[in-house]
Write an enzyme that holds these catalytic residues in place. Structure first.
Site, PDB file in Angstrom:
ATOM      1  N   LYS A  30     -19.166 -10.576  45.148  1.00 38.98           N
ATOM      2  CA  LYS A  30     -19.708 -10.615  43.783  1.00 38.98           C
ATOM      3  C   LYS A  30     -18.544 -10.386  42.827  1.00 38.98           C
ATOM      4  O   LYS A  30     -17.483  -9.879  43.242  1.00 38.98           O
ATOM      5  CB  LYS A  30     -20.774  -9.528  43.603  1.00 38.98           C
ATOM      6  CG  LYS A  30     -20.298  -8.130  43.945  1.00 38.98           C
ATOM      7  CD  LYS A  30     -21.424  -7.112  43.855  1.00 38.98           C
ATOM      8  CE  LYS A  30     -20.899  -5.726  44.201  1.00 38.98           C
ATOM      9  NZ  LYS A  30     -21.917  -4.677  44.157  1.00 38.98           N
ATOM     10  N   ASN A  48     -16.175  -7.445  42.867  1.00 35.29           N
ATOM     11  CA  ASN A  48     -15.192  -7.263  43.948  1.00 35.29           C
ATOM     12  C   ASN A  48     -14.048  -8.255  43.851  1.00 35.29           C
ATOM     13  O   ASN A  48     -13.249  -8.371  44.776  1.00 35.29           O
ATOM     14  CB  ASN A  48     -15.889  -7.462  45.304  1.00 35.29           C
ATOM     15  CG  ASN A  48     -16.947  -6.417  45.544  1.00 35.29           C
ATOM     16  OD1 ASN A  48     -16.870  -5.342  44.960  1.00 35.29           O
ATOM     17  ND2 ASN A  48     -17.937  -6.722  46.337  1.00 35.29           N
TER      18      ASN A  48
END
Ligand code: B4Y
Length: 408
Positions: A192, A195
Site C-alpha cells: 500500500k 509502505n
C-alpha cells in the site's frame, strides 16, 4: 578442518551461532534469570553472580539506543514507532524503528519481525530499504534503517494530483521492487502507498515488511490470518479468512491494481463507509469495480487496473513479471524497465538538511514507556528467548573484522 568450519559460523551474518547471536544468548539468559524468586536457587544465584557483570560490560560495548540522538517521530505502527535519529559517533542520520517487547509478549506475537529483519539485512537491492543495524535491550527491538527523506506515497498523493505519467513511473518502480522481493522468495501481503517510501533521489523503495511471508517450494503460502489493510487486500486472502488458505505472490499484484486506481482516481476502488461493505465490494469486484467519468482515465490504464483487479488464476503477473512489464500502460518515450533507475523521478525532494522531515506528518511523542511500568515476571518465563539472534551488524563491524581476519 572442523575448527575452521566453526570459526566460519561465528562470523557468518546468517548463522544462528554467530557472535552476535551468542552474545544475545548470554544476555537473554541473565535477564530472564535475574529474578529474586529464581535466585533463591543456588545454581541460578551462582550463574547470575558469575555473569551479571560480564553481561553489563558486554552491553556497554555493543550498539545501544543511547548511541543515537532521537530527532523526530516519523512513523507509528501497532507495536512501535519509527524515529529519525542521528548516530552520535558518526553523525549519520537513520530511521530507527523501535518495537515494544512487552506488547509482543503480551499478545504472543513475537515472530513477525524476523522476515522484516532478514529481508532488509540481506536484500542488497536498491528497491528495498536497507537495514544498517539491528540491536535490542530488555524492553525493545531496534532496526536502524536508511532514512527516506521523501516520505511515503500517501503523503505524495495528498500533496499532488497524480498524472498518468507519474502513475506509470511509480507503478513501474513498485513492480520492480515487488519482483525483487518475490525473487527472494517472499510475498509482502500488505502492499500500500504507506509502505512505498521516496529516497533522496526521488526513486521508490519498499518498506515495512512485518506482514511478509516466505513462499514454499511451489511458490505458495498456506496460512489463515488475513493480514493486510482492508482496502488493498485481495479476494482470495479475504475469502479464506480462518481456514487454511493457499495463495501466491499474485496477491501483491492485486494490491498494485488498487494502488494505480487510487493514484488516478484519488480514492481506492472498493472503499465503503462500513468495513463489511468494503469486503463485499472486494468479493464482488467483477461488478463493483467502477470508473468515474472524472478524472478521465486512458484505455490502457483502465485495462491494466482491470487485469490486476481480477480473480487470481487470470490476474496479470500470475505467470511472469514480464507480462506486466509488456503491458501497453507502461509504453512511453522516456524510460524502459531497464533504464528506470536512471530516469528522472516526478518529484525530487528538496531538503534543507540531512535531517529535514518536512515530508513526514508531525506525530506527537507518546511517552508510553513510563506508563506500563515494566513489571518483573514472577518466575522464569523465557521472555527474552524469542529475540535471541535478532542483533545484526553489517559485515563492517569491528567484531567481524577481527574475527574475519583470524578466520580467513
Ligand atoms: C499481527 N502480527 C502478526 C504482526 C503483523 C505485522 C506487524 N507489523 C508491525 N509494525 C509495527 O509495529 C510498526 C512500528 C513502527 C512503524 C511501522 C511502519 C508503519 C508506519 C511507518 N512504518 C515504517 O516501518 N516506516 C519506515 C520504515 C523504514 C524506513 C522509514 C524511513 N524513513 C520508515 C510499523 S506490528 C505487527 C504485528
Amino acid at each position: 578442518m572442523e575448527q575452521d568450519e566453526l570459526l566460519q559460523q561465528l562470523v557468518d551474518p546468517k548463522s544462528p551461532i554467530n557472535i552476535e547471536s551468542l552474545l544475545d544468548t548470554i544476555t537473554a539468559l541473565v535477564n530472564d534469570c535475574k529474578i529474586p524468586v529464581l535466585m533463591r536457587m543456588k545454581s541460578v544465584d551462582n550463574f547470575i553472580s558469575r555473569y551479571e557483570r560480564v553481561v553489563e560490560s558486554v552491553a556497554a560495548l555493543r550498539m545501544k539506543a543511547a548511541d543515537f540522538r532521537q530527532l523526530k517521530v516519523i512513523g507509528r505502527g501497532a507495536f512501535g514507532e519509527v524515529h529519525l535519529v542521528r548516530h552520535t559517533r558518526t553523525n549519520a542520520v537513520y530511521a530507527m524503528k523501535m518495537l515494544n517487547k512487552d506488547d509482543m509478549i503480551k499478545r504472543a506475537d513475537s515472530a513477525f519481525f524476523w522476515e522484516e529483519r532478514d529481508i532488509m539485512a540481506h536484500a542488497n537491492s536498491e528497491w528495498i530499504v536497507r537495514l544498517q543495524y539491528a540491536f535490542q535491550d530488555p524492553r525493545h527491538l531496534y532496526m536502524v534503517m536508511e532514512y527516506m527523506p521523501g516520505g511515503d506515497l500517501v503523503n505524495l498523493m495528498t500533496g499532488y494530483d497524480v498524472s498518468e505519467k507519474w502513475a506509470r513511473f511509480y507503478t513501474a518502480e513498485i513492480v520492480e521492487a515487488l519482483a525483487a522481493l518475490h525473487t527472494m522468495g517472499y510475498i509482502h501481503r500488505d502492499v500500500k502507498p504507506d509502505n512505498m517510501l521516496i529516497s533522496i533521489s526521488g526513486h521508490i523503495k519498499l518498506a515495512d515488511f512485518g506482514t511478509c511471508v516466505k513462499m514454499n517450494a511451489q511458490g505458495v503460502v498456506r496460512c489463515s490470518t488475513a493480514v493486510g489493510t482492508p482496502d488493498y487486500i485481495s479476494p482470495e486472502v479475504l475469502r479464506n479468512q480462518g481456514q487454511d488458505a493457499e495463495f501466491g505472490k499474485e496477491v501483491d499484484w492485486w494490491s498494485v491494481g488498487v494502488f494505480i486506481y487510487e493514484m488516478l482516481v484519488g480514492e481506492t476502488p472498493f472503499y465503503a463507509e462500513a468495513l463489511v461493505s468494503t469486503y463485499t465490494n472486494i468479493m464482488n469486484h467483477k461488478t463493483s469495480l467502477k470508473f468515474p467519468d472524472e478524472p478521465l482515465i486512458s484505455i490502457q490504464a483502465k485495462d491494466i487496473i482491470k487485469k490486476f483487479l481480477s480473480a487470481a488464476p487470470e490476474r496479470l503477473g500470475k505467470n511472469s513479471v514480464d507480462e506486466i512489464r509488456n503491458h501497453k500502460f507502461f509504453k512511453n518515450d522516456e524510460w524502459t524497465f531497464e533504464t528506470l533507475r536512471d530516469a528522472t523521478p516526478p518529484i525530487i525532494p528538496n531538503l534543507t538538511s540531512d535531517d529535514d522531515t518536512t515530508n513526514f506528518e508531525p506525530l506527537e511523542t507518546r511517552d508510553r514507556d513510563n506508563v506500563g511500568e515494566f513489571q518483573l515476571p514472577k518466575t522464569f518465563n523465557g521472555n527474552q528467548l524469542p529475540f535471541i539472534g535478532f542483533t545484526y551488524t553489517n559485515e563492517y563491524s569491528p567484531v567481524n573484522k577481527i574475527l574475519k581476519g583470524s578466520a580467513s
